[in-house]
Design an enzyme around this catalytic site. Structure first.
Site, PDB file in Angstrom:
ATOM      1  CB  SER A 597     -13.417 -77.470 -56.897  1.00  0.00           C
ATOM      2  OG  SER A 597     -13.079 -78.573 -56.100  1.00  0.00           O
ATOM      3  CE  LYS A 640     -17.329 -79.086 -55.643  1.00  0.00           C
ATOM      4  NZ  LYS A 640     -16.551 -78.135 -56.458  1.00  0.00           N
TER       5      LYS A 640
END
Length: 690
Positions: A597, A640
């Site tokens: 990511s 996140k």
């Protein structure tokens, strides 16, 4: 004494020529000493020999004539014929006494050893007889009190008769009970069989709570115990509704069959989320909503298969596995069984416990779970198993396939404030003996605690900080400080010390080459900074630091290659990156980092460095890239986004394919933030760089 010189004839009887031997008595001290020694040996031998009367020993002490004494001793003492012949052949009385002392001493030694062996044997026989007598007396006393072994066996037989056992279990139990009757209670096997039967009669065979399900009451209990978690609650209410419908329509029984197939047992739920988000307490709430018993077993660190399946009965100290032990503690066959920390199972040389859990947790086969100790099938189909884990990465795929994973993400600041107000503060006040009127923690103080003293997905550290404040307030009240006591933002330094977390975004992003990224960890989402530097070098080189894993290293390689391939579109001369060393660093280097990511953040950090454009301070980015410049979707979006919200970031750049994942984010956070969705890396450049 005579000596045969020659035999004249043997028929019809032996005729021999004899010679009469003279008797030499002798004189002096040796003869007297040997005579006394012979008397003493005879006296000792008389004590050890039952056939020699004590009077004979007293009579021999009065003999003073050496010749008569020597013959009397030689004929009286029970000696072998060979020894008697040896005494007879002695030429003098002195020699006869010496030989007698030797033979008598050897006979005394033999008699003493024989006597010792007899005594030891007699002691053992006496102890055995004593134990037998005491046991017979105990049996008689128990019989008088109605507590005899036969009575206990009859009681156990009656208890087995009343249990709703299957034919297989009942047959095995009756066979073992018959063996118990035949085996002596001093046999080690007696205790083993008795323990096994006690486990059988104490297990809750088909004993259920049987409380009807009230969906409205269940929802009230879940809302009372837990704030937010609406999707989790909806899933649990759906499960309870299906269970209620099955019970009302008569398909709840484990023996019911549909279309030739056995009715599937309770589904296996697995709560996955960061620590402190209420996974274990949610299981307790489910048990309360169902009206069932709650049993908890921690699997962290278990590396022995026998902890799950149990030990074989042949081993000393053998016991059933923890599953059967928990059923006996619960006393019902349908408890809510929580398996905590299933992602932390270990594998040792005793076997793989996760493999043993496959049979326990599989609804298609746990109706006949066989514990190694019991050796008979136990029905686990009515047990509602709930697992908890911080991450699914370490759960074996075969075990994960049997679970229905329910994600429990972290909380927003507003949700944490509500949890602290309605749950944590009242709980800490009760546990420390304070009343709500004695302490008031202002809402602004709680916000500051969240911003400056805790930074987590759950509320465990928040609970610790509140407990610290309550303890210090309790101390003040004990010292006589008047109540009520108010705790405001300005008082936190006195109660909790200096602040522990700072807003680093504005301080860190002050020059080109730094971009704010987002990462997912088992403890929740977090922000991280990707820093890039460019240095002259003799050859092209990529330096990576910050404890990066293999996936992140490959993302860095792809990011650098993409920057070089798109140099003209970025307004750069392609040769400007030749002969340069590129250094990518992710701070907090002691913490290992890996995952797919960070590719987009690394690309943007390199673009910021080579173009001189500074990244915006209130923008964070996540996503993976390809060498063609495409932005790929990633996981953990909700965690996140919450991490970015906690850090004060108001814009998040996400891959376009992750747009549906924002439905998991609360409306409060979505309204407070702006989201930019990109398909190409060039789109992200305009959103992130000034």
């Amino acid at each position: 004494r005579v000596q045969v010189e020659s035999y004249l004839t043997f028929d019809p009887y032996p005729v021999a020529k004899l010679r009469i031997l003279p008797e030499e008595v002798g004189d002096g001290l040796p003869l007297e000493a040997l005579a006394r020694a012979a008397k003493e040996r005879f006296a000792r031998l008389a004590e050890l020999t039952p056939e020699l009367p004590d009077e004979l020993a007293a009579a021999i002490r009065s003999f003073d004539e050496p010749l008569q004494l020597s013959y009397l001793l030689a004929t009286t003492v029970p000696l072998p014929t060979r020894d008697r012949q040896d005494l007879l052949e002695a030429e003098t009385v002195t020699e006869r006494f010496r030989r007698f002392v030797e033979h008598a001493q050897r006979e005394i030694a033999v008699r003493e050893l024989e006597h010792k062996i007899t005594e030891d044997t007699q002691v053992r026989i006496s102890e055995t007889q004593k134990e037998f007598v005491l046991r017979e007396r105990l049996r008689a006393i128990q019989k008088e009190l109605g507590q005899s072994e036969e009575t206990e066996i009859e009681e156990m037989r009656a208890r087995l008769r009343d249990l709703p056992l299957s034919d297989e279990v009942r047959e095995e139990a009756e066979r073992e009970l018959a063996r118990l009757e035949r085996i002596s209670d001093v046999s080690p096997e007696h205790g083993m069989i008795r323990s096994w039967l006690e486990w059988i009669v104490e297990l809750p065979w088909k004993k259920t709570t049987g409380e009807p399900i009230d969906l409205k009451k269940a929802r009230e209990i879940l809302d009372e115990d837990h704030h937010d978690l609406d999707k989790v609650k909806e899933r649990l209410i759906d499960h309870l509704a299906a269970k209620k419908l099955r019970a009302e329509r008569g398909v709840e029984a484990p023996d019911a069959r549909e279309g030739g197939r056995r009715f599937r047992g309770e589904p296996l739920l697995c709560f996955v989320g960061p620590p402190g988000t209420g996974k274990t307490s949610l299981g307790q709430s489910i048990a309360r909503a169902l009206g069932r018993e709650f049993v908890r077993m921690s699997l962290g660190g278990i590396h022995d298969e026998s902890e799950i399946r149990g030990h074989r009965r042949t081993y000393i100290g053998a016991m059933p596995g923890r599953i059967v032990q928990a059923l006996r503690r619960a006393k019902v066959s349908d408890p809510v069984f929580m398996l905590d920390e299933i992602d932390k199972l270990g594998v040792g040389f005793h076997g793989d416990p996760s493999a043993a859990l496959l049979e326990v947790l599989d609804p298609a086969q746990n109706h006949a779970f066989v514990d190694t100790y019991l050796g008979v099938p136990v029905d686990l189909s009515q047990v509602l198993f709930i697992c908890t884990a911080n991450t699914t990465d370490t759960i074996p795929p075969a075990l994960l396939d049997r679970m229905e994973v329910i994600r429990i993400p972290g909380y927003t600041d507003e949700e944490k404030l509500a949890i602290a107000t309605h749950h944590l503060i009242p709980q800490e006040l009760r546990s420390h003996g304070l009343s709500p009127k004695e302490l008031r923690i202002e809402r602004s103080a709680l916000r500051r605690i969240l911003r400056e003293y805790t930074r987590e997905a759950g509320v465990r550290n928040l609970d610790r900080e509140i407990a610290t404040i309550v303890r210090k307030v309790a101390r003040k009240i004990g010292e006589g400080v008047p109540t009520p006591i108010r705790v405001g933002p300005e008082d936190l330094h006195d109660y909790l010390g200096p602040r522990r977390f700072f807003d680093e975004v504005a301080e860190r992003i002050d020059r080109p080459g730094v971009v704010t990224g987002l990462a997912w960890t088992p403890t929740g989402g977090q922000i991280l900074f990707v820093e890039a530097a460019l240095m002259p070098a003799r050859r092209d080189e990529l330096i990576l630091t910050g404890m990066l894993g293999e996936v992140m290293r490959e993302s860095a390689q792809a990011a650098l290659s993409l920057v070089r391939s798109t140099a003209r579109r970025l307004g750069l001369e392609p040769r400007s990156l030749l002969g340069k060393a590129v250094h990518l660093h992710v701070p907090v280097g002691a913490t290992p980092k890996d995952g797919p990511s960070a590719g987009l953040a690394m690309y943007l950090a390199l673009v910021s460095l080579v173009t001189g454009r500074i990244a915006r301070q209130d923008v964070a980015v996540t996503g993976e890239i390809t060498l063609r410049g495409k932005v790929l979707p990633v996981g953990g979006i909700r965690d996140k986004v919450l991490a970015a919200h906690r850090a004060g970031i108001r814009t998040v750049v996400l891959p376009r394919n992750n747009e549906p994942n924002l439905e998991d984010v609360t409306a409060e956070v979505r309204d407070a933030m702006r989201f930019a969705f990109v398909d190409e890396v060039e789109e992200a450049v305009d959103h992130v760089l000034e």
